[in-house]
Design a protein around this motif. Structure first.
Motif, PDB file in Angstrom:
ATOM      1  N   GLU A   1      98.141  48.982 -17.912  1.00 19.40           N
ATOM      2  CA  GLU A   1      97.574  49.894 -16.916  1.00 19.40           C
ATOM      3  C   GLU A   1      96.169  49.470 -16.502  1.00 19.40           C
ATOM      4  O   GLU A   1      95.761  49.688 -15.368  1.00 19.40           O
ATOM      5  N   ALA A   2      95.427  48.863 -17.424  1.00 17.62           N
ATOM      6  CA  ALA A   2      94.052  48.459 -17.132  1.00 17.62           C
ATOM      7  C   ALA A   2      93.997  47.149 -16.341  1.00 17.62           C
ATOM      8  O   ALA A   2      93.025  46.909 -15.628  1.00 17.62           O
ATOM      9  N   LEU A   3      95.026  46.337 -16.472  1.00 21.53           N
ATOM     10  CA  LEU A   3      95.045  45.037 -15.800  1.00 21.53           C
ATOM     11  C   LEU A   3      95.538  45.169 -14.364  1.00 21.53           C
ATOM     12  O   LEU A   3      96.298  46.090 -14.047  1.00 21.53           O
ATOM     13  N   PRO A   4      95.157  44.221 -13.515  1.00 15.24           N
ATOM     14  CA  PRO A   4      95.762  44.175 -12.174  1.00 15.24           C
ATOM     15  C   PRO A   4      97.271  43.934 -12.302  1.00 15.24           C
ATOM     16  O   PRO A   4      97.735  43.356 -13.295  1.00 15.24           O
ATOM     17  N   ASP A   5      98.046  44.365 -11.325  1.00 14.29           N
ATOM     18  CA  ASP A   5      99.501  44.262 -11.381  1.00 14.29           C
ATOM     19  C   ASP A   5      99.981  42.848 -11.671  1.00 14.29           C
ATOM     20  O   ASP A   5     100.900  42.643 -12.457  1.00 14.29           O
ATOM     21  N   ARG A   6      99.373  41.860 -11.039  1.00  8.75           N
ATOM     22  CA  ARG A   6      99.799  40.464 -11.219  1.00  8.75           C
ATOM     23  C   ARG A   6      99.600  40.018 -12.672  1.00  8.75           C
ATOM     24  O   ARG A   6     100.452  39.359 -13.258  1.00  8.75           O
ATOM     25  N   ALA A   7      98.482  40.387 -13.274  1.00  9.51           N
ATOM     26  CA  ALA A   7      98.202  40.014 -14.660  1.00  9.51           C
ATOM     27  C   ALA A   7      99.130  40.766 -15.624  1.00  9.51           C
ATOM     28  O   ALA A   7      99.615  40.195 -16.601  1.00  9.51           O
ATOM     29  N   ALA A   8      99.391  42.035 -15.351  1.00 10.14           N
ATOM     30  CA  ALA A   8     100.291  42.820 -16.198  1.00 10.14           C
ATOM     31  C   ALA A   8     101.707  42.252 -16.140  1.00 10.14           C
ATOM     32  O   ALA A   8     102.393  42.162 -17.161  1.00 10.14           O
ATOM     33  N   ALA A   9     102.136  41.844 -14.957  1.00 11.34           N
ATOM     34  CA  ALA A   9     103.465  41.243 -14.813  1.00 11.34           C
ATOM     35  C   ALA A   9     103.548  39.939 -15.592  1.00 11.34           C
ATOM     36  O   ALA A   9     104.552  39.669 -16.255  1.00 11.34           O
ATOM     37  N   ALA A  10     102.509  39.132 -15.545  1.00  9.62           N
ATOM     38  CA  ALA A  10     102.497  37.873 -16.287  1.00  9.62           C
ATOM     39  C   ALA A  10     102.541  38.122 -17.787  1.00  9.62           C
ATOM     40  O   ALA A  10     103.210  37.400 -18.530  1.00  9.62           O
ATOM     41  N   LEU A  11     101.860  39.155 -18.251  1.00 15.52           N
ATOM     42  CA  LEU A  11     101.836  39.500 -19.669  1.00 15.52           C
ATOM     43  C   LEU A  11     103.226  39.907 -20.166  1.00 15.52           C
ATOM     44  O   LEU A  11     103.633  39.551 -21.261  1.00 15.52           O
ATOM     45  N   ASN A  12     103.954  40.622 -19.345  1.00 17.69           N
ATOM     46  CA  ASN A  12     105.262  41.141 -19.737  1.00 17.69           C
ATOM     47  C   ASN A  12     106.442  40.251 -19.344  1.00 17.69           C
ATOM     48  O   ASN A  12     107.563  40.508 -19.757  1.00 17.69           O
ATOM     49  N   ARG A  13     106.208  39.244 -18.562  1.00 16.46           N
ATOM     50  CA  ARG A  13     107.285  38.444 -17.980  1.00 16.46           C
ATOM     51  C   ARG A  13     108.244  37.837 -19.009  1.00 16.46           C
ATOM     52  O   ARG A  13     109.452  37.883 -18.844  1.00 16.46           O
ATOM     53  N   GLY A  14     107.747  37.275 -20.088  1.00 10.04           N
ATOM     54  CA  GLY A  14     108.603  36.551 -21.017  1.00 10.04           C
ATOM     55  C   GLY A  14     109.406  37.395 -21.968  1.00 10.04           C
ATOM     56  O   GLY A  14     110.432  36.951 -22.485  1.00 10.04           O
ATOM     57  N   MET A  15     108.993  38.635 -22.220  1.00  8.96           N
ATOM     58  CA  MET A  15     109.656  39.443 -23.246  1.00  8.96           C
ATOM     59  C   MET A  15     111.112  39.781 -22.943  1.00  8.96           C
ATOM     60  O   MET A  15     111.949  39.675 -23.822  1.00  8.96           O
ATOM     61  N   PRO A  16     111.470  40.211 -21.723  1.00  5.37           N
ATOM     62  CA  PRO A  16     112.875  40.545 -21.466  1.00  5.37           C
ATOM     63  C   PRO A  16     113.700  39.377 -20.944  1.00  5.37           C
ATOM     64  O   PRO A  16     114.864  39.537 -20.624  1.00  5.37           O
TER      65      PRO A  16
END
Length: 68
Positions: A47-62
């Motif tokens: 929530e604190a990160l910009p959308d692009r950075a949050a997406a990159a953080l979560n991209r590999g898990m699923p």
């Protein structure tokens, strides 16, 4: 989902605890509930990160095959 980082993880929350928290949130008319310390930290970070950075953080898990 078993071949993903999320599915292969042994640190999943107890399903009964998650269901209980969800039920309590519904009873309190809350639109959102996050259970577990790890999930709360990840949720706050995304929530604190910009959308692009949050997406990159979560991209590999699923991603299928990411459990290897």
């Amino acid at each position: 989902m078993i071949d993903t980082k999320i599915g292969a993880s042994n640190s999943k929350d107890d399903p009964a605890a998650v269901a209980g928290a969800a039920f309590a949130a519904l009873q309190a008319d809350s639109g959102r509930v996050v259970t577990g310390l790890k999930n709360k930290v990840m949720s706050a970070a995304t929530e604190a990160l910009p959308d692009r950075a949050a997406a990159a953080l979560n991209r590999g898990m699923p991603k299928p095959g990411s459990a290897d």
